[in-house]
Design an enzyme around this catalytic site. Structure first.
Site, PDB file in Angstrom:
ATOM      1  N   GLU A  87     -11.854  26.968  55.856  1.00 35.53           N
ATOM      2  CA  GLU A  87     -13.016  27.830  55.583  1.00 35.53           C
ATOM      3  C   GLU A  87     -12.840  28.484  54.221  1.00 35.53           C
ATOM      4  O   GLU A  87     -11.785  29.017  53.899  1.00 35.53           O
ATOM      5  CB  GLU A  87     -13.159  28.868  56.708  1.00 35.53           C
ATOM      6  N   THR A  91     -40.708  20.099  59.365  1.00 31.31           N
ATOM      7  CA  THR A  91     -39.845  18.938  59.137  1.00 31.31           C
ATOM      8  C   THR A  91     -38.352  19.263  59.221  1.00 31.31           C
ATOM      9  O   THR A  91     -37.520  18.378  59.012  1.00 31.31           O
ATOM     10  CB  THR A  91     -40.167  18.308  57.772  1.00 31.31           C
ATOM     11  N   GLY A 119     -19.097  23.715  63.042  1.00 33.35           N
ATOM     12  CA  GLY A 119     -17.664  23.434  62.965  1.00 33.35           C
ATOM     13  C   GLY A 119     -16.910  23.940  64.185  1.00 33.35           C
ATOM     14  O   GLY A 119     -16.044  23.238  64.725  1.00 33.35           O
ATOM     15  N   HIS A 154     -23.875  44.122  91.274  1.00 31.33           N
ATOM     16  CA  HIS A 154     -22.418  44.063  91.362  1.00 31.33           C
ATOM     17  C   HIS A 154     -22.015  42.969  92.345  1.00 31.33           C
ATOM     18  O   HIS A 154     -22.612  42.891  93.419  1.00 31.33           O
ATOM     19  CB  HIS A 154     -21.871  45.412  91.846  1.00 31.33           C
TER      20      HIS A 154
HETATM   21  P1  NAI Z   1     -22.981  27.645  58.884  1.00 29.06           P
HETATM   22  O1  NAI Z   1     -23.765  28.194  57.766  1.00 29.06           O
HETATM   23  O2  NAI Z   1     -23.026  28.275  60.225  1.00 29.06           O
HETATM   24  O3  NAI Z   1     -21.421  27.591  58.456  1.00 29.06           O
HETATM   25  C1  NAI Z   1     -20.977  26.909  57.329  1.00 29.06           C
HETATM   26  C2  NAI Z   1     -19.599  27.430  56.958  1.00 29.06           C
HETATM   27  O4  NAI Z   1     -19.063  26.588  55.961  1.00 29.06           O
HETATM   28  C3  NAI Z   1     -19.608  28.834  56.394  1.00 29.06           C
HETATM   29  O5  NAI Z   1     -18.636  29.574  57.053  1.00 29.06           O
HETATM   30  C4  NAI Z   1     -19.274  28.629  54.914  1.00 29.06           C
HETATM   31  O6  NAI Z   1     -18.571  29.716  54.356  1.00 29.06           O
HETATM   32  C5  NAI Z   1     -18.400  27.380  54.983  1.00 29.06           C
HETATM   33  N1  NAI Z   1     -18.349  26.581  53.774  1.00 29.06           N
HETATM   34  C6  NAI Z   1     -19.369  26.241  52.951  1.00 29.06           C
HETATM   35  N2  NAI Z   1     -18.926  25.440  51.955  1.00 29.06           N
HETATM   36  C7  NAI Z   1     -17.598  25.255  52.150  1.00 29.06           C
HETATM   37  C8  NAI Z   1     -16.578  24.516  51.464  1.00 29.06           C
HETATM   38  N3  NAI Z   1     -16.860  23.765  50.397  1.00 29.06           N
HETATM   39  N4  NAI Z   1     -15.311  24.569  51.937  1.00 29.06           N
HETATM   40  C9  NAI Z   1     -15.025  25.301  53.033  1.00 29.06           C
HETATM   41  N5  NAI Z   1     -15.948  26.010  53.717  1.00 29.06           N
HETATM   42  C10 NAI Z   1     -17.212  25.980  53.291  1.00 29.06           C
HETATM   43  O7  NAI Z   1     -23.385  26.103  58.930  1.00 29.06           O
HETATM   44  P2  NAI Z   1     -23.172  24.994  60.037  1.00 29.06           P
HETATM   45  O8  NAI Z   1     -22.054  25.338  60.952  1.00 29.06           O
HETATM   46  O9  NAI Z   1     -23.094  23.702  59.291  1.00 29.06           O
HETATM   47  O10 NAI Z   1     -24.526  25.061  60.849  1.00 29.06           O
HETATM   48  C11 NAI Z   1     -25.759  24.774  60.188  1.00 29.06           C
HETATM   49  C12 NAI Z   1     -26.909  25.485  60.862  1.00 29.06           C
HETATM   50  O11 NAI Z   1     -27.094  24.998  62.152  1.00 29.06           O
HETATM   51  C13 NAI Z   1     -26.660  26.965  60.943  1.00 29.06           C
HETATM   52  O12 NAI Z   1     -27.759  27.622  60.356  1.00 29.06           O
HETATM   53  C14 NAI Z   1     -26.591  27.260  62.397  1.00 29.06           C
HETATM   54  O13 NAI Z   1     -27.287  28.454  62.702  1.00 29.06           O
HETATM   55  C15 NAI Z   1     -27.270  26.057  63.063  1.00 29.06           C
HETATM   56  N6  NAI Z   1     -26.600  25.762  64.318  1.00 29.06           N
HETATM   57  C16 NAI Z   1     -26.794  26.602  65.368  1.00 29.06           C
HETATM   58  C17 NAI Z   1     -26.126  26.387  66.549  1.00 29.06           C
HETATM   59  C18 NAI Z   1     -26.343  27.341  67.668  1.00 29.06           C
HETATM   60  O14 NAI Z   1     -27.313  28.067  67.658  1.00 29.06           O
HETATM   61  N7  NAI Z   1     -25.440  27.386  68.634  1.00 29.06           N
HETATM   62  C19 NAI Z   1     -25.214  25.263  66.732  1.00 29.06           C
HETATM   63  C20 NAI Z   1     -25.060  24.464  65.551  1.00 29.06           C
HETATM   64  C21 NAI Z   1     -25.764  24.719  64.409  1.00 29.06           C
END
Ligand code: NAI
Length: 467
Positions: free
Chosen positions: A204, A144, A186, A446
């Protein structure tokens, strides 16, 4: 026996639908329950796929605007049409979600449209606008997924204060956007809107962006994004986010100086992580346990505390990545068919699809230090790679970490052009237990960006040719 199955998968995202297809391939009578109206889950509908569409389109726009003139391609009347961009994205999503429906038909997976919930450990009730129906199954897979987390007291209205879903469908380019959370979402969505003209500021909480990433890469990444115009305010604890007229006020504390500050912008994107989604499933009726973080608990066979119920993807522990969920889906299907399903959690690549891309597989330097593992480093900059040079994409580098004694590759971290595709080579190398010398002695075409990998492997032994 129309309502009886060998396997019911709850959730049609990349974990669930892949699990259902593999189970059907292996001869299990399989159904997949999905309430969204389209298959593909967060990833296909409001995640990976639409964001990659906007990342690609906005990168093309930024190149046309900033780079083409310098490269002898002169454009005098460049115009941005956000509406067209969005409909291009929506079309891709539609085609891909329909594609999954076609794959279900092809593989004879029954698609149960509606919201699934446990009645007991062998029965799932599926409800939609028309009816409620109960189905029986020998085995059940919970797939889910997850949903965005929020900051306490903040009201995400998806208009001014948005989650990633809102950030994927803005009707016009906002003048300014505050991104709370310097993680995957972000930075990808911040990049999209920054390239299209928005003034993006990332707040951050930590003293660095992208926690969990190799710190040297993370520092370089921040430098490159700053050069592209994204502003970073690290060590920033958000206190409140409030709508005020057409803008949003964000109050935060500078953790180091303890000073309270305020910034205002047109949009605020909340991207502070995601949490497992099990609401409305009635796990209690089946007796399935969750941990303190709300994740469904599983053993190494992805089996919950209830023998015939399994769980995969974002709803269990581990990185919240579509491809990790897919591997788990296949493993469960194979286990249920009597095979040896298995996921190698040491080799799960991760990619951030910014420009340049950032990709990694295996351990970071910080993890190796913590685990007291001695390692050697080989690095090679794209500045010295001929293909990157002719393409004017010279930012970034490849970094290979290998065991000091055995030379076995333990981790590979790349920031640079096409690294999201290149990391696959390193994942395969690691699956085969490659040494850095194995990579260094493998002939790489290359001129390609992959030569930077070979050179980094040579650099582990301090013998790169081109640097
Ligand atoms: P994330 O866990 O990657 O980043 C969240 C960030 O927010 C962290 O740096 C944290 O320190 C910060 N943070 C938390 N609370 C805060 C606050 N109150 N004030 C300021 N900063 C704060 O989470 P995100 O970017 O939301 O992504 C969620 C999930 O989605 C992740 O597990 C990620 O792996 C996945 N995802 C993967 C992608 C990819 O593979 N390209 C693309 C988008 C998401």
């Amino acid at each position: 026996m129309e309502n009886e199955f060998d396997l019911i998968v709850i959730g049609g995202g990349p974990g669930g639908y892949v699990c259902a297809i593999r189970a059907a391939q292996l001869g299990l009578k399989t159904a997949c329950v999905e309430s969204r109206g389209t298959l593909g889950g967060t990833c296909l509908n409001v995640g990976c796929i639409p964001s990659k569409s906007l990342l690609n389109l906005s990168e093309n726009y930024a190149k046309a605007k900033n780079d083409f003139n310098l490269q002898g391609i002169e454009i005098s009347d460049l115009k941005l049409n956000v509406k067209k961009m969005m409909s291009n994205k929506d079309k891709s999503v539609q085609i891909l979600t329909k594609g999954v429906e076609f794959l279900f038909k092809k593989n004879k997976v029954t698609y149960l449209k509606g919201k699934g919930e446990f009645k007991n450990k062998n029965e799932i009730q599926v409800s939609n606008e028309k009816e409620k129906k109960t189905y029986k199954s020998k085995n059940i897979v919970i797939a889910t997924g997850s949903m965005h987390t929020n900051i306490p007291g903040v009201n995400i209205d998806e208009k001014n204060i948005i989650s990633s879903t809102g950030a994927l469908s803005l009707e016009k380019v906002p003048k300014s956007m505050i991104v709370i959370g310097g993680g995957y979402i972000g930075l990808e969505m911040g990049s999209v809107w920054s390239r299209l003209g928005s003034k993006v500021t990332v707040l951050e909480y930590l003293d660095h962006i992208t926690p969990g990433m190799d710190r040297e890469i993370s520092n370089e990444f921040k430098k490159i994004l700053s050069k592209q115009g994204i502003e970073f305010k690290l060590n920033s604890k958000v206190l409140s986010v409030k709508k005020s007229g057409t803008n949003v006020n964000v109050n935060y504390e500078d953790i180091l100086s303890k000073a309270k500050k305020e910034i205002i912008s047109e949009k605020v994107l909340i991207s502070v992580g995601r949490k497992p989604f099990t609401s409305g499933l009635h796990l209690d009726k089946a007796g399935v346990k969750t941990d303190l973080k709300g994740r469904v608990e599983v053993n190494t066979k992805l089996q919950t505390n209830v023998k015939n119920i399994f769980a995969i993807g974002d709803v269990i522990k581990g990185p919240m990545l579509a491809h990790k969920a897919e591997e788990e889906g296949i493993a469960v299907a194979e286990i249920l068919a009597g095979q040896a399903g298995h996921v190698n959690y040491d080799v799960i690549p991760g990619v951030i699809y910014t420009s340049p891309e950032v990709a990694a597989v295996g351990k970071t330097e910080e993890e190796l230090k913590k685990e007291n593992i001695n390692y050697k480093i080989g690095k090679f900059p794209f500045l010295a790679n001929s293909r990157a040079k002719v393409n004017n994409e010279t930012e970034g580098f490849v970094k290979i970490l290998a065991n000091s004694e055995t030379d076995k590759v333990l981790g590979v971290h790349i920031i640079g052009p096409h690294s999201g595709d290149m990391i696959a080579e390193m994942a395969i190398a690691m699956e085969f237990g490659a040494s850095s010398e194995d990579i260094a002695r493998t002939c790489h075409a290359h001129p390609t960006h992959t030569e930077a990998i070979k050179e980094a492997a040579l650099a582990v032994d301090k013998r790169p040719i081109h640097f």
